[in-house]
Enzyme design. Structure first.
Site, PDB file in Angstrom:
ATOM      1  N   LEU A   1     -30.061  20.555   3.957  1.00 57.87           N
ATOM      2  CA  LEU A   1     -30.162  21.034   2.582  1.00 57.87           C
ATOM      3  C   LEU A   1     -28.765  21.351   2.081  1.00 57.87           C
ATOM      4  CD1 LEU A   1     -33.253  21.469   3.304  1.00 57.87           C
ATOM      5  CD2 LEU A   1     -33.142  23.320   1.634  1.00 57.87           C
ATOM      6  N   VAL A   2     -28.473  20.891   0.902  1.00 59.98           N
ATOM      7  CA  VAL A   2     -27.158  21.158   0.330  1.00 59.98           C
ATOM      8  C   VAL A   2     -27.328  21.676  -1.090  1.00 59.98           C
ATOM      9  CG1 VAL A   2     -25.061  20.071  -0.554  1.00 59.98           C
ATOM     10  CG2 VAL A   2     -25.847  19.543   1.741  1.00 59.98           C
TER      11      VAL A   2
ATOM     12  N   ASN B   1     -22.589  22.899  -1.439  1.00 59.89           N
ATOM     13  CA  ASN B   1     -21.794  22.001  -0.593  1.00 59.89           C
ATOM     14  C   ASN B   1     -20.470  22.633  -0.149  1.00 59.89           C
ATOM     15  OD1 ASN B   1     -21.459  19.379   0.661  1.00 59.89           O
ATOM     16  ND2 ASN B   1     -19.823  19.014  -0.823  1.00 59.89           N
TER      17      ASN B   1
ATOM     18  N   GLU C   1      12.816  17.699   1.221  1.00 58.54           N
ATOM     19  CA  GLU C   1      14.239  17.363   1.274  1.00 58.54           C
ATOM     20  C   GLU C   1      14.510  16.378   2.404  1.00 58.54           C
ATOM     21  OE1 GLU C   1      16.910  20.698   1.548  1.00 58.54           O
ATOM     22  OE2 GLU C   1      18.548  19.415   2.246  1.00 58.54           O
TER      23      GLU C   1
ATOM     24  N   ARG D   1      23.861  28.908   7.654  1.00 57.89           N
ATOM     25  CA  ARG D   1      23.661  29.754   6.471  1.00 57.89           C
ATOM     26  C   ARG D   1      23.143  31.135   6.876  1.00 57.89           C
ATOM     27  NH1 ARG D   1      23.455  29.924   0.808  1.00 57.89           N
ATOM     28  NH2 ARG D   1      24.196  27.818   0.470  1.00 57.89           N
TER      29      ARG D   1
ATOM     30  N   GLU E   1      17.180  29.501  -5.557  1.00 62.02           N
ATOM     31  CA  GLU E   1      16.944  30.071  -4.237  1.00 62.02           C
ATOM     32  C   GLU E   1      17.200  31.574  -4.142  1.00 62.02           C
ATOM     33  OE1 GLU E   1      17.354  27.469  -1.019  1.00 62.02           O
ATOM     34  OE2 GLU E   1      18.842  26.228  -2.009  1.00 62.02           O
TER      35      GLU E   1
HETATM   36  C1  LIG Z   1     -12.900  28.201  -0.521  1.00 61.82           C
HETATM   37  C2  LIG Z   1     -14.030  28.875   0.193  1.00 61.82           C
HETATM   38  C3  LIG Z   1     -14.021  30.242   0.284  1.00 61.82           C
HETATM   39  C4  LIG Z   1     -15.047  30.904   0.973  1.00 61.82           C
HETATM   40  N1  LIG Z   1     -14.976  32.255   1.040  1.00 61.82           N
HETATM   41  C5  LIG Z   1     -15.917  32.917   1.765  1.00 61.82           C
HETATM   42  C6  LIG Z   1     -15.876  34.331   1.892  1.00 61.82           C
HETATM   43  O1  LIG Z   1     -15.008  34.995   1.284  1.00 61.82           O
HETATM   44  N2  LIG Z   1     -16.785  34.929   2.676  1.00 61.82           N
HETATM   45  C7  LIG Z   1     -17.742  34.209   3.331  1.00 61.82           C
HETATM   46  O2  LIG Z   1     -18.537  34.768   4.044  1.00 61.82           O
HETATM   47  N3  LIG Z   1     -17.844  32.887   3.181  1.00 61.82           N
HETATM   48  C8  LIG Z   1     -16.955  32.227   2.439  1.00 61.82           C
HETATM   49  N4  LIG Z   1     -17.047  30.869   2.327  1.00 61.82           N
HETATM   50  C9  LIG Z   1     -18.146  30.202   3.008  1.00 61.82           C
HETATM   51  C10 LIG Z   1     -19.458  30.448   2.247  1.00 61.82           C
HETATM   52  O3  LIG Z   1     -20.305  31.245   2.992  1.00 61.82           O
HETATM   53  C11 LIG Z   1     -20.223  29.268   1.969  1.00 61.82           C
HETATM   54  O4  LIG Z   1     -19.319  28.368   1.433  1.00 61.82           O
HETATM   55  C12 LIG Z   1     -21.368  29.443   0.963  1.00 61.82           C
HETATM   56  O5  LIG Z   1     -22.050  30.631   1.041  1.00 61.82           O
HETATM   57  C13 LIG Z   1     -22.325  28.385   1.243  1.00 61.82           C
HETATM   58  O6  LIG Z   1     -23.090  28.148   0.122  1.00 61.82           O
HETATM   59  P1  LIG Z   1     -23.386  26.646  -0.370  1.00 61.82           P
HETATM   60  O7  LIG Z   1     -24.535  26.680  -1.293  1.00 61.82           O
HETATM   61  O8  LIG Z   1     -22.185  26.032  -0.927  1.00 61.82           O
HETATM   62  O9  LIG Z   1     -23.774  25.954   1.002  1.00 61.82           O
HETATM   63  P2  LIG Z   1     -24.077  24.475   1.392  1.00 61.82           P
HETATM   64  O10 LIG Z   1     -22.846  23.856   1.930  1.00 61.82           O
HETATM   65  O11 LIG Z   1     -24.733  23.747   0.279  1.00 61.82           O
HETATM   66  O12 LIG Z   1     -25.118  24.749   2.564  1.00 61.82           O
HETATM   67  C14 LIG Z   1     -24.815  25.649   3.591  1.00 61.82           C
HETATM   68  C15 LIG Z   1     -25.951  25.783   4.599  1.00 61.82           C
HETATM   69  O13 LIG Z   1     -27.097  26.453   4.054  1.00 61.82           O
HETATM   70  C16 LIG Z   1     -28.267  25.694   4.261  1.00 61.82           C
HETATM   71  N5  LIG Z   1     -29.233  25.922   3.174  1.00 61.82           N
HETATM   72  C17 LIG Z   1     -28.965  25.942   1.859  1.00 61.82           C
HETATM   73  N6  LIG Z   1     -30.104  26.215   1.160  1.00 61.82           N
HETATM   74  C18 LIG Z   1     -31.086  26.359   2.054  1.00 61.82           C
HETATM   75  C19 LIG Z   1     -32.484  26.638   1.952  1.00 61.82           C
HETATM   76  N7  LIG Z   1     -33.079  26.840   0.795  1.00 61.82           N
HETATM   77  N8  LIG Z   1     -33.191  26.710   3.102  1.00 61.82           N
HETATM   78  C20 LIG Z   1     -32.599  26.517   4.301  1.00 61.82           C
HETATM   79  N9  LIG Z   1     -31.282  26.253   4.452  1.00 61.82           N
HETATM   80  C21 LIG Z   1     -30.548  26.173   3.341  1.00 61.82           C
HETATM   81  C22 LIG Z   1     -27.724  24.299   4.307  1.00 61.82           C
HETATM   82  O14 LIG Z   1     -28.604  23.406   4.943  1.00 61.82           O
HETATM   83  C23 LIG Z   1     -26.449  24.458   5.069  1.00 61.82           C
HETATM   84  O15 LIG Z   1     -26.657  24.507   6.439  1.00 61.82           O
HETATM   85  C24 LIG Z   1     -16.078  30.172   1.595  1.00 61.82           C
HETATM   86  C25 LIG Z   1     -16.099  28.788   1.471  1.00 61.82           C
HETATM   87  C26 LIG Z   1     -15.096  28.134   0.772  1.00 61.82           C
HETATM   88  C27 LIG Z   1     -15.121  26.647   0.650  1.00 61.82           C
END
Ligand SMILES: Cc1cc2nc3c(=O)[nH]c(=O)nc-3n(C[C@H](O)[C@H](O)[C@H](O)COP(=O)(O)OP(=O)(O)OC[C@H]3O[C@@H](n4cnc5c(N)ncnc54)[C@H](O)[C@@H]3O)c2cc1C
Ligand code: FES
Length: 1329
Positions: free
Chosen positions: A253-254, A257, A815, A893, A1261
């Site tokens: 599930l995404v 992402n 550089e 330097r 610098e």
């Molecule tokens: C730049 C960046 C900063 C971040 N900062 C933090 C932070 O400060 N603290 C922290 O804890 N995390 C952080 N994260 C990670 C963060 O926890 C996750 O990125 C976010 O919560 C995931 O949500 P998503 O919807 O994008 O997940 P997705 O990538 O879409 O999915 C994540 C997982 O959840 C599952 N899932 C989603 N929906 C369901 C559902 N309905 N039922 C069952 N499974 C499901 C998916 O299958 C997958 O395994 C960060 C990530 C990034 C890229």
């Protein structure tokens, strides 16, 4: 398919896209032909790729800023995507956001500008009247290259203030914010307000520029999309989702992402079937009897609902909600929160950063602690057909409570493969509750340790009835301190309970000294410190209820939650009286600023694809020191799209290379000497194919010894590059004898990643004749690139042309190290006789290129009772890496700056560049100077501390004066250090500030403030070349050896030429830097002024001949050679009389010096080590500034980059030399919140410099080191904290002063309970290199 300019319907567009892989990120601009959206990291950490996504949502139709690098094209089904090109253009009309960021000098290298523009634009589309706090939130996910790169006004100023600081705009009434910018110009002796830009010039918003949401996208439908390796299914209902999940139990599930995308990119995980449940109504519901959120609700939606609930509910019901909100503030950036879902975060059960420590975010801990329920639907209860049965659905969900059993292991939850999450419930109640998150950087960072704690008491008492203490970051999953909690039941909330709790936690929350993530002592101390904060917080509440004693007044600050104050800034500069048309010295806007703000500025990878072009991906070593036994490319050779593999045997010329010394290989042939050593490359039809194939190449190695990773390893093995330089003056032996006191000390200063937002990139185009090749390269050194490519190809340099339009930042990182990529790309293009392109991914770039040299300094200093230093002995060791590169000059330097700004009679310094098995370290803004000066400031600080004298008094006493001589025998003339010092003291109100800091410290035990004033003196010398063409139509073309990387060099060149030729700037143009127009030039460093000198030498003599007539009265028929000849002129300049001899200590090392002084005030949290930059005043002598806007930008940007160097940025290597920190997820550069809340920059008035063009000085610098004032202000605050524990006198504080180092240095009762493991008794996770 487009709706209006550059607003895309990806759902339609994607269907015609030739390679519809799931992973194809929107930020990859080549396939759309749009260049505005930039790819800076591909992991959601920099915001350069920000676009606005609009989608029609049944409940929540709105616009979002998102990181397009993590937005798979399929996820945009039925969304409208607005890129920066969609809102305005230079040829048409700029959007007000674009115009303001450009005209208020907010764009320098420009690579991050489109992302910042789009964050602001998306905010204004949702909220035309934003408050400052909304604006700050909108920028949390944008890395401000300008603060980290060339300088300029930090986005806080450009983005938040300048953009908003102008008269009302009818559409955006909120834009009436007034800035605190005070700019002063001095005409004669009269001070007049003179803004850096004129708000009256801004155009009002044209409503036709605001694109409406396309009505045809209002009814989302299902999507089924088959890519090369991935099937993407977007169901339209819960029934469909459940059915699909039953049919594909392993489907992923995404939603946002932001988790899965990272896994697929960086861990090469492949999920062949993706289910996207974004639009399913049941997963988007929100209920209000307690709060129930659907599983697809984004964190932004969650936050909005919580805010509303907190505002409407009685306070006794909102404790948890407020805590969740507080944690959300520090969760990633807004772009991530706009798409990431709460549920994913919970189910991931870990923090995304690959090697991060935290097991779970506090939010999930909150859920753990307060019986939150998760509703799970099991698809296995439903028939496996696409037509779902509602009956089965009615069988009802499984409800689970999130307790400590929810996470059975690392990255595992109790969900079965067939189950999906439906919703999460957050309870309204709970009386005594707190949540904490401690991370290296406050904004947008993964936590080190998180905690959620709760307690309930027997009715009307302070006797503990129930208690839960949970921690993330102390094990593979969230853990409960059960033993401690149960031991406290029945106890009275008071000192005895605190003692017991801490003693118990110290035993229960242990970590092995080798635990992944490192920082073991700190993490352990944090478990106690956070509990202590909780203890005091609860005590305050109990005291309010009359069942407990009041918290001591000086302890209360430990319970306060951090909130950023609104920033303000002042810039002060001088404009001399001169005629209106003369632009020199005026704050002229960066010439490319508008193009940068609209995304029209072209960078290397924006060059359109050639028809038969190929893509290259590097094959790099996984070993730090090994013999290559074999390279097996057989699997890669047959993979889709692969054209060839390039290895050392394919190099037609010489495989020996090196920018300063020929001690490297283009491609490793027999041995590798660092992880990341380039062994070969795969060339394929697409970047994705090349990348996939490169990971399939198998290299077998035989390990070689020794493996030298750290400076200490190098000292043990005596592994040094020769010669070892020594610089000495006077008689140190005698000096130490004369001294009243002698002290010894040491300091380590970590390296720094350049983090230019545009990674290294090259496009090599064979011309088909005579071995000719044209290269487009993101490099500061076109001539060096040309020479090394020619050497590798075995052709004369005249067959190779290197062209540079502009760079998205350089800082010295391009550089010399840019050549390691450009030579390989050239070899590949030569082999295939086809154009080849490569732009490194952020992780590859960080892996292969090296950065600032880590330094270790030992010192012995002799001084009098007054604080006057009379003798100094310093030994420097730098970690140079696996090749010499520029390490020798960098060490020189460092020696030249070992006394910083202090006059010491007897000096001896020696520098050892250590040869190690790390990627070669290289030039970086300051070029060894900051390292040398930090050691100097460390010993002068020690001297003051040991004598108990104010540090500013000892510094002032030792400061150089007019006519003093440096240790390298250079007499200091026209010195302005004392003026900078005095003005800085006065502008910063140092005395009053010191008194206020001391007062604050007396009244606060657990937060302390610190103050420091630090000078800098930076030597300048360099060469330059320039060329001027005047055409018969009167237009002028300038070319010069310098490259534009955001510092505004081209702008200054045009200003200089305009004055020399006495013509308007509109007549003058610069296209690019090319080796075919100006040959044999030195690389572009921080010395724009030197290049401008060259331009002056070229252009000035042309004045007074016939050309002004031609320019002003163009004559296209003018053909006489006699007339045309003088219209072309070139010059090559070398600073006269330069050359220093270490053997004889004779000769001039520098042409002149740039001086500056900064005063900073900070506040630290003694319990967590967090620090806040409260105030900085900088006074900088840049001579007569050529362009105050650009120069102030350099000062501010250099300073903030220094703040990163001295307080934040840490490269973490494994003991085997593997770099863990390979992207913004783990490597943190300063965020907006790290800019001093109150910042004043003043360019010293009336300080002309006779040694450079129009009396100016180099500025790129020198300001960086002034950030050491923040470091020493932190040290000052730590000193105050240590005094509370009875500790006084000098102590060692290494750089950067991270929260970990600050906390460890603030020794107290809690740190004593968590002593560090004995060195040598364990193998640490990461080593100090
Ligand atoms: C730049 C960046 C900063 C971040 N900062 C933090 C932070 O400060 N603290 C922290 O804890 N995390 C952080 N994260 C990670 C963060 O926890 C996750 O990125 C976010 O919560 C995931 O949500 P998503 O919807 O994008 O997940 P997705 O990538 O879409 O999915 C994540 C997982 O959840 C599952 N899932 C989603 N929906 C369901 C559902 N309905 N039922 C069952 N499974 C499901 C998916 O299958 C997958 O395994 C960060 C990530 C990034 C890229
Ligand atoms: S490239 Fe997308 S956030 Fe950095």
């Amino acid at each position: 398919h487009r709706c209006g300019p550059n607003v895309l319907y990806p759902s339609v567009y994607a269907s015609s896209f030739h390679d519809p892989q799931y992973q194809k990120p929107l930020a990859d601009d080549q396939w759309l032909g749009l260049t505005g959206t930039k790819l800076g990291c591909a992991e959601g950490g920099c915001g350069a790729c920000t676009v606005m996504i609009s989608k029609y949502h049944p409940h929540l139709g709105r616009h979002h800023s998102v990181n397009s690098c993590l937005a798979p094209v399929c996820s945009l089904h039925h969304c409208a995507v607005t890129t920066v090109e969609g809102i305005g253009s230079v040829a048409g009309k700029l959007h007000p956001v674009q115009e303001r960021i450009a005209m208020s000098h907010g764009s320098q290298c420009g690579f991050c500008t489109p992302g910042i523009v789009m964050s602001m634009y998306a905010l204004l589309r949702n909220n035309p009247t934003p408050r400052m706090v909304d604006i700050e939130e909108a920028f949390q996910g944008n890395t401000d290259t300008h603060q980290h790169t060339q300088g300029t006004f930090t986005v806080r100023f450009i983005g938040l203030q300048n953009v908003c600081s102008f008269p009302k705009c009818s559409r955006y009434p909120g834009w009436e914010f007034q800035v605190n910018v005070l700019t002063v110009c001095c005409q004669g002796n009269i001070l007049l307000p003179a803004p850096l830009y004129n708000p009256a010039d801004f155009q009002p918003l044209d409503p036709t520029q605001e694109i409406i949401f396309p009505p045809e996208l209002m009814s989302p439908t299902r999507l089924s999309f088959m890519g090369e390796r991935v099937l993407w299914l977007q169901p339209a209902s819960l029934d469909e989702l459940l059915d699909l999940k039953a049919r594909y139990p392993n489907a992923k599930l995404v939603v946002g992402n932001t988790e899965v995308g990272i896994e697929m990119k960086f861990k090469n995980l492949l999920y062949p079937v993706i289910l996207a449940p974004s639009y399913i109504p049941e997963l988007n519901t929100i209920e209000h009897t307690d709060l129930v959120f659907g599983a697809s609700c984004s964190l932004t939606v969650l936050g909005d609902v919580l805010k509303t609930a907190v505002a409407s509910l009685p306070t006794h019901q909102t404790g948890v909600l407020i805590a969740v909100l507080e944690q959300l503030r520090w969760f990633a950036g807004l772009q991530i929160r706009n798409v990431a879902v709460f549920f994913s975060m919970l189910t991931c059960s870990f923090c995304t950063s690959t090697h991060a420590l935290s097991v779970s975010l506090s939010i999930s801990l909150i859920i753990c602690l307060y019986p939150s329920s998760l509703s799970l639907f099991s698809a296995s209860r439903f028939p496996c057909s696409f037509s779902l049965s509602l009956l089965d659905f009615l069988a009802g969900p499984r409800v689970v409570v999130m307790d400590e059993n929810f996470f059975p292991g690392y990255r595992r939850t109790i969900l079965t493969p067939e189950e999906i999450l439906l919703s999460v419930l957050i309870p309204y109640t709970v009386k005594y509750f707190a949540a904490y998150k401690q991370s290296p950087r406050r904004e947008d960072d993964i936590s080190i340790v998180t905690s959620g704690m709760s307690v309930t008491f027997a009715e009307g008492t302070a006797v503990v009835k129930e208690m839960a203490l949970s921690y993330g970051g102390m094990a593979a999953t969230t853990v409960l301190a059960k033993y401690t909690a149960s031991g406290l039941l029945g106890k009275q909330w008071g000192e005895e309970l605190l003692q017991d709790a801490c003693a118990s936690l110290a035993k229960e929350m242990t970590l092995h000294p080798s635990a992944p993530g490192g920082m073991v002592t700190y993490r352990r101390a944090l478990t106690l410190s956070l509990f202590y904060k909780f203890y005091l917080t609860v005590q305050r509440k109990l005291a309010a209820e009359g069942v407990c004693v009041e918290v001591r007044a000086d302890y209360v600050s430990a319970t306060e939650i951090y909130h950023q104050n609104t920033a303000s800034s002042v810039q002060i500069f001088q404009v001399k009286g001169q005629k209106e048309e003369d632009v020199v010295g005026r704050p002229m806007m960066h010439l490319s600023a508008m193009k940068q703000a609209t995304g029209e500025a072209i960078y290397c990878d924006d060059i359109p694809l050639y028809e038969n072009e190929l893509h290259l991906c590097l094959i790099t070593s996984t070993k730090a020191h090994a013999r290559i036994l074999s390279i097996d490319t057989s699997e890669a050779d047959v993979m889709p799209g692969v054209v060839t593999c390039v290895l050392a045997k394919d190099i037609p010329g010489s495989n020996v290379t090196g920018p300063a010394f020929y001690d490297e290989t283009v491609l490793a042939d027999h041995t590798v000497t660092c992880v990341g050593h380039i062994i070969g490359a795969v060339v394929a039809d697409t970047q994705a194919h090349a990348k996939r194939a490169a990971s399939a190449v198998k290299v077998s190695y035989e390990d070689l010894q020794p493996v030298i990773i750290t400076i200490q390893d190098a000292i043990t093995h005596q592994s040094f590059y020769q010669p070892i330089r020594t610089l000495q003056r006077g008689d140190t032996k005698q000096g130490f004898t004369q001294a009243d006191h002698v002290l010894e000390g040491e300091i380590y200063m970590g390296g720094q990643e350049h983090f230019y937002l545009e990674t290294n990139a090259t496009v090599a185009v064979p011309k088909g004749e005579d071995g000719e090749m044209e290269l487009f390269v993101s490099t500061q050194a076109p001539a060096k690139t040309q020479a090394l490519v020619a050497k590798a190809l075995g052709v004369p340099a005249n067959r190779v042309v290197v062209r540079v339009k502009r760079m998205g930042g350089g800082f010295g990182g391009k550089e010399s190290r840019s050549t390691i990529l450009s030579t390989v790309v050239a070899v590949a293009a030569h082999k295939l006789k086809r154009p080849v392109r490569c732009m490194l991914d952020r992780d590859e770039d960080m892996l292969v290129t090296g950065g600032r040299h880590p330094f270790y300094g030992q010192y012995k200093v002799g001084y009098m009772k007054s604080g006057k230093v009379v003798a100094l002995k310093v030994t420097f060791y730098s970690n140079a890496g696996n090749s010499m590169d520029l390490s020798f000059s960098i060490m020189e330097r460092a020696l030249f700056h070992m006394e910083n700004s202090y006059n010491i009679a007897n000096v001896w310094g020696r520098g050892y560049p250590c040869k190690t098995n790390l990627p070669s370290n290289t030039a970086f803004r300051g070029f060894g100077g900051p390292q040398g000066m930090l050691v100097a400031e460390s010993w002068i600080n020690d001297v003051a501390q040991s004598l108990g004298l104010p540090t500013e008094q000892v510094r002032r006493l030792n400061l150089y004066k007019q006519g003093d001589t440096t240790p390298y025998s250079q007499i200091l003339e026209h010195i302005t250090l004392d003026r900078c010092w005095d003005e800085c003291l006065e502008t910063a109100h140092y005395k009053q500030r010191r008194a206020a800091v001391d007062q604050y410290n007396r009244n606060h035990r657990w937060t302390k403030r610190g103050l420091a004033i630090v000078p800098t003196k930076f030597g300048i010398s360099f060469t330059a070349a320039a060329l001027v063409h005047i055409y018969t139509d009167g237009s002028v073309l300038l070319t010069h050896g310098g490259t534009e990387m955001g510092q505004g060099l081209h702008t200054k060149m045009v200003q200089v030429a305009s004055r020399c030729l006495d013509i308007p700037t509109s007549k003058i143009h610069i296209t690019e830097t090319s080796t075919s127009t100006v040959p044999n030039t030195s690389p572009t460093l921080g010395y724009n002024v030197a290049k401008c000198n060259a331009m002056h030498s070229v252009a000035n003599p042309l004045l007074g001949r016939q050309h002004p007539d031609i320019i002003l009265n163009p004559d296209p028929n003018l053909t006489l050679v006699a007339h045309l000849m003088p219209l072309f002129r070139r010059a090559f300049l070398r600073t006269p009389d330069l050359g220093y001899d270490f053997e004889t200590n004779a000769g001039r090392a520098f042409n002149y010096f740039t001086y500056g002084v900064a005063c900073s005030e900070v506040e630290i949290d003694c319990l967590t080590g967090s620090n806040t930059n409260l105030h900085t005043t900088i006074v900088m002598d840049v001579g007569n500034s050529l362009n105050p806007a650009l120069d102030i930008g350099q000062v501010e940007g250099g300073f903030i980059q220094g703040v990163g160097l001295f307080t934040l940025e840490e490269l973490k290597y494994s003991p085997q030399g593997y770099l863990f920190t390979r992207g913004p997820g783990m490597y943190k550069i300063p965020a907006f919140g790290d800019i001093p809340t109150d910042l004043t920059v003043s360019l010293l008035r009336d300080a002309p410099n006779q040694k450079a063009i129009f009396s100016s000085k180099a500025v790129g610098e020198p300001p960086l080191f002034l950030a050491a004032s923040v470091f020493f202000a932190i040290k000052d605050a730590i000193t105050a904290a240590r005094a509370e524990s009875g500790l006084s006198g000098p102590f060692r504080l290494d750089s950067p002063a991270t929260p970990e180092r600050i906390r460890n240095a603030c020794e107290d009762r809690f740190t004593k309970m968590c002593p560090p493991a004995l060195p040598g008794t364990f193998t640490p996770w990461a080593v100090t290199v």
